[in-house]
Structure formats: C-alpha cells, structure tokens
Design a protein around this motif. Structure first.
Motif, PDB file in Angstrom:
ATOM      1  N   UNK A  58      70.717  11.234  42.999  1.00 34.94           N
ATOM      2  CA  UNK A  58      69.917  11.808  41.911  1.00 34.94           C
ATOM      3  C   UNK A  58      70.469  13.164  41.488  1.00 34.94           C
ATOM      4  N   UNK A  59      70.890  13.983  42.454  1.00 37.25           N
ATOM      5  CA  UNK A  59      71.447  15.301  42.134  1.00 37.25           C
ATOM      6  C   UNK A  59      72.717  15.168  41.303  1.00 37.25           C
ATOM      7  N   UNK A  60      73.534  14.163  41.596  1.00 32.34           N
ATOM      8  CA  UNK A  60      74.765  13.931  40.837  1.00 32.34           C
ATOM      9  C   UNK A  60      74.459  13.417  39.438  1.00 32.34           C
ATOM     10  N   UNK A  61      73.552  12.466  39.349  1.00 29.24           N
ATOM     11  CA  UNK A  61      73.242  11.850  38.057  1.00 29.24           C
ATOM     12  C   UNK A  61      72.481  12.805  37.130  1.00 29.24           C
ATOM     13  N   UNK A  62      71.698  13.717  37.692  1.00 30.32           N
ATOM     14  CA  UNK A  62      70.896  14.635  36.883  1.00 30.32           C
ATOM     15  C   UNK A  62      71.634  15.916  36.514  1.00 30.32           C
ATOM     16  N   UNK A  63      72.807  16.140  37.085  1.00 30.81           N
ATOM     17  CA  UNK A  63      73.498  17.416  36.912  1.00 30.81           C
ATOM     18  C   UNK A  63      74.088  17.574  35.515  1.00 30.81           C
ATOM     19  N   UNK A  64      74.147  18.828  35.078  1.00 27.26           N
ATOM     20  CA  UNK A  64      74.915  19.173  33.883  1.00 27.26           C
ATOM     21  C   UNK A  64      76.381  19.360  34.244  1.00 27.26           C
ATOM     22  N   UNK A  65      76.624  19.845  35.460  1.00 24.58           N
ATOM     23  CA  UNK A  65      77.990  20.076  35.924  1.00 24.58           C
ATOM     24  C   UNK A  65      78.091  19.732  37.403  1.00 24.58           C
ATOM     25  N   UNK A  66      79.206  19.105  37.776  1.00 27.01           N
ATOM     26  CA  UNK A  66      79.526  18.834  39.178  1.00 27.01           C
ATOM     27  C   UNK A  66      80.812  19.581  39.501  1.00 27.01           C
ATOM     28  N   UNK A  67      80.778  20.362  40.576  1.00 26.97           N
ATOM     29  CA  UNK A  67      81.924  21.172  40.968  1.00 26.97           C
ATOM     30  C   UNK A  67      82.500  20.627  42.266  1.00 26.97           C
ATOM     31  N   UNK A  68      83.792  20.341  42.250  1.00 26.92           N
ATOM     32  CA  UNK A  68      84.519  19.905  43.445  1.00 26.92           C
ATOM     33  C   UNK A  68      85.432  21.042  43.877  1.00 26.92           C
ATOM     34  N   UNK A  69      85.296  21.470  45.129  1.00 31.06           N
ATOM     35  CA  UNK A  69      86.172  22.502  45.643  1.00 31.06           C
ATOM     36  C   UNK A  69      85.669  23.897  45.329  1.00 31.06           C
ATOM     37  N   UNK A  70      86.506  24.916  45.673  1.00 31.80           N
ATOM     38  CA  UNK A  70      87.799  24.746  46.336  1.00 31.80           C
ATOM     39  C   UNK A  70      87.614  24.303  47.780  1.00 31.80           C
ATOM     40  N   UNK A  71      88.638  23.677  48.317  1.00 30.72           N
ATOM     41  CA  UNK A  71      88.551  23.196  49.684  1.00 30.72           C
ATOM     42  C   UNK A  71      89.655  22.214  49.975  1.00 30.72           C
TER      43      UNK A  71
END
Length: 340
Positions: free
Chosen positions: A183-196
């Motif tokens: 739900x958090x992924x589907x409802x998001x305006x932006x998804x941030x990957x990283x840094x890592x």
C-alpha cells in the motif's frame, strides 16, 4: 490549537545499510508522509546474532531508521543507539535499540506491532516497515556458476554477480511483503531507492515478489540515488548506467524514472587510503547509457566528505527531491513502463 496540516506528499524510501538513514534525516524537513521500507536479509553483526538466537528479522537497519526519523531529544537517541563495549559474551557489540526491538517482538509476537509501539515511544515522523515479516536469505549467483548464501558473505568472494535472489530460511521463494508495504508503494507520489549497496541493500527488497510487482505497477515517480563509489566484491568497475541496468534486469522492466548522480570529484587521497576497506573507485558517468534505460538524469554536486568517507550531501539531495516532487504536482509525468 489548529489541526496539524496534512502532509502534501507521500514518499516511500526503500533500502538498508548506512545510506537509508542519511536520506530519511533530510526527508523529515519536507512536507511529506514518509514510509521507510527496510531490508530483512542482513545476517551480520549484532543483527545477525539476534536473528539467529530468536528468529527475528534483523533489527539493525530498523534501529538506524528509527533514530533518523525520531523527534526525541539527542540524549534519548544516543541511548537507543548505544552499543555495549562490555566483554560479556552476550552483550558485547549489541546495541540497546536492537535488544529493545527483539524484546518487544518476543512480547507481542508481531514484528510490525513491536516497531509501531517503539515508534510511538521514539516519536517517529512517518512509518517504518520491514520488507517482510520473517528474516530472509540473500543468495548470489556468480557468472562462473557458483553461488554464495548470506548477505554478509557475498562481497568476500570478489566475483562478478550475475543475479541475486531472496529466499525464506527454508529455501523457498520470498513472495509476501509485510503488511502496509505494498500500500505504501502504490499510494506514494515518489519512491526513492538508495543510496546503498546495490546487491545487498536495495535488491534484497525488490526481489520479494510482492514488492517487485508493486514497484513495476505503481504510478509513483521512482528515483534511484546512484552510489558515489564502487564497492568491493559488488560493483567493481561499474558506471552509473550499469547500476540502473542491473536493477532493470532483475525486475525485467525499465521501472526507474529518474536517476540522481553526483558530479563532484572525490579527492584522490581518499581513494588511495580507502579507509573503509570497502570502496574502490568513484563511479564513472555514462549519462547516455542511463537515458537508454529510459531514465532522466539529474546531476549535481551531491558529495559530502565527512566522518572519513564519501557520502551524499543530505541537504542537497533532499532539496533536489523537493524540487522534483513540486514539479510532479504541477505536471505529473505519465510514462509507460517498458517491459523487456
């Protein structure tokens, strides 16, 4: 007293290791509802010991995210982060926060309930979600056909990784994410990957079937913050485009929309000394290669040399993310995800 303003944005940050808390500390200053989705494949250090003792998802990355998002006074956070230096066989090396998380999970039976309770005590600004409800095992298949089992052992092989996959401790495919993650992924305006770490902090989350499917389907802007340095045994000789290509290949989909890339040169004396015995060289640029992956590139001077290492400048990165969020609100980007 007026009612607290509703956050303008919803942001989900996915990862683990030292990079995730760096970004979370800055995101607290945006008008955003934050969901931190944290890897559960860590099997090293205090987290690994606790994981093996009581079969709980490794608490270390969760603890660090709590500290990053906490609004409590610094003394309280320092206590939560304190790591015992005792020579006692059990306490040595353990952080108080790790023990608290494990104890609450044992008391209440649910890791998410334990995290939610501790989040209230810590005055967390947002929500912290383990990627899965059970500890998972990261497996790496190398190009020579050999396999490494366990996140902490992969880099030591110094072999080129063909792909990674995540399984349960019984060796079955990891299918289900923790409640609220999708739900958090589907409802998001932006998804941030990283840094890592590409293979050991970011991909362990995306290779959980429900999370990978959600990342591909979501209408959110997916932003990848590319690492500044290559990593020993993981991304040796990688360009920024190589990082993106590996992510796309693992999900068989060109799902990343925007890539943030640092353009500041890392001092040569730092590269020579390699204080962390983990980094090799600065990641080389291949902006044309990134664009061939159907991504736009945002490049700037994101480097901050501190604590003996090369890190992302939190303030500059979050400022850029804020600009991007504002632009999305004004003119949402409609891009068809490309499946291979």
């Amino acid at each position: 007293m007026s009612e607290k303003a509703k956050p303008r944005y919803k942001v989900a940050v996915i990862g683990g290791g030292t990079g995730l808390p760096v970004i979370l500390r800055g995101l607290k200053h945006l008008n955003a509802s934050i969901s931190a989705i944290v890897t559960v494949a860590d099997d090293g250090g205090s987290s690994g010991v606790i994981r093996d003792y009581i079969n709980v998802v490794p608490p270390g990355d969760i603890r660090n995210c709590m500290s990053a998002l906490s609004a409590r006074e610094p003394e309280f956070i320092d206590l939560f982060q304190y790591r015992f230096e005792s020579t006692d066989d059990f306490l040595a090396g353990h952080a108080i926060g790790n023990l608290l998380i494990a104890a609450l999970k044992e008391m209440h039976g649910s890791m998410q309930d334990a995290i939610d309770m501790l989040s209230r005590w810590m005055h967390i600004q947002g929500q912290i979600l383990p990627a899965a409800q059970e500890p998972l095992v990261l497996n790496a298949l190398f190009e020579d056909g050999t396999i490494a089992v366990g996140e902490s052992s992969i880099a030591s092989h110094r072999k080129k990784i063909k792909e990674v996959l995540v399984t349960t401790t019984e060796g079955e495919e990891a299918l289900e994410a923790s409640p609220r993650v999708v739900d958090a992924i589907m409802d998001a305006d932006m998804i941030i990957l990283g840094p890592g770490s590409l293979y050991t902090s970011i991909l362990p989350n995306l290779m959980i079937k429900e999370i990978g499917e959600a990342i591909v389907k979501t209408n959110a802007e997916v932003v990848y913050i590319c690492n500044i340095m290559t990593q020993l045994g993981e991304t040796e000789n990688f360009t920024d485009a190589d990082h993106v290509e590996v992510l796309h290949q693992h999900l068989n989909n060109k799902f990343i929309d925007t890539v943030l890339v640092n353009t500041t040169e890392v001092p040569e004396d730092y590269i020579r000394t390699q204080p962390n015995e983990e980094y090799l060289l600065q990641v080389k640029h291949d902006f044309e290669g990134i664009r061939k992956e159907d991504c736009r590139v945002i490049s700037s001077e994101f480097l901050s040399m501190k604590h003996g290492g090369a890190y992302h400048d939190t303030e500059k990165v979050v400022e850029e993310l804020g600009y991007l969020l504002n632009s999305l609100k004004l003119a949402p980007r409609k891009v068809e995800k490309t499946q291979w």
